[in-house]
Design a protein around this motif. Sequence first.
Motif, PDB file in Angstrom:
ATOM      1  N   ALA A   1      -3.326  -3.217  -8.149  1.00  0.00           N
ATOM      2  CA  ALA A   1      -4.354  -4.233  -7.944  1.00  0.00           C
ATOM      3  C   ALA A   1      -5.027  -3.926  -6.613  1.00  0.00           C
ATOM      4  O   ALA A   1      -4.376  -3.940  -5.574  1.00  0.00           O
ATOM      5  CB  ALA A   1      -3.718  -5.618  -7.919  1.00  0.00           C
ATOM      6  N   GLU A   2      -6.319  -3.611  -6.695  1.00  0.00           N
ATOM      7  CA  GLU A   2      -7.101  -3.184  -5.530  1.00  0.00           C
ATOM      8  C   GLU A   2      -6.457  -1.938  -4.946  1.00  0.00           C
ATOM      9  O   GLU A   2      -6.341  -0.933  -5.613  1.00  0.00           O
ATOM     10  CB  GLU A   2      -7.226  -4.317  -4.513  1.00  0.00           C
ATOM     11  N   ASP A   3      -5.972  -1.998  -3.710  1.00  0.00           N
ATOM     12  CA  ASP A   3      -5.348  -0.820  -3.108  1.00  0.00           C
ATOM     13  C   ASP A   3      -3.850  -1.000  -2.932  1.00  0.00           C
ATOM     14  O   ASP A   3      -3.208  -0.258  -2.212  1.00  0.00           O
ATOM     15  CB  ASP A   3      -6.016  -0.494  -1.765  1.00  0.00           C
ATOM     16  N   LYS A   4      -3.289  -2.008  -3.604  1.00  0.00           N
ATOM     17  CA  LYS A   4      -1.850  -2.266  -3.494  1.00  0.00           C
ATOM     18  C   LYS A   4      -1.166  -2.065  -4.835  1.00  0.00           C
ATOM     19  O   LYS A   4      -1.763  -2.179  -5.891  1.00  0.00           O
ATOM     20  CB  LYS A   4      -1.619  -3.685  -2.974  1.00  0.00           C
TER      21      LYS A   4
ATOM     22  N   THR B   1       0.855  -1.180   0.000  1.00  0.00           N
ATOM     23  CA  THR B   1       0.000   0.000   0.000  1.00  0.00           C
ATOM     24  C   THR B   1       0.900   1.241   0.000  1.00  0.00           C
ATOM     25  O   THR B   1       2.109   1.143   0.228  1.00  0.00           O
ATOM     26  CB  THR B   1      -0.901   0.039   1.240  1.00  0.00           C
TER      27      THR B   1
END
Length: 99
Positions: free
Chosen positions: A92-95, A61
């Motif tokens: 990807a998503e929040d990473k 993150t």
Amino acid sequence: MTEKKTTKKATATAKVAEPKKATVKKPAAKKVAEVVVNAENIGFKAGDVYQALAAAEKALTVKEIAKAAKISEEETLLGLGWLFKEGKLVSAEDKITLA
């Protein structure tokens, strides 16, 4: 002989308690590090971000990248922008990880 009876008058001076002044604690002012926004500084931050992601070998993150690179989150975002623009990162998503 007659004894004289001596009496001591209690002359107690009562201390009048003064009302305490309410002390208002001011919150400690956070030192805001001024981020220099120029190509050279952003390039260095991009290098710090890249090295942190390469060393981690996994998606992180923004907070984790900032901690690993030992820079502020604002500086991390500047570096991420540079690297995203160059196509070196994948989200990807929040990473975020290296491409």
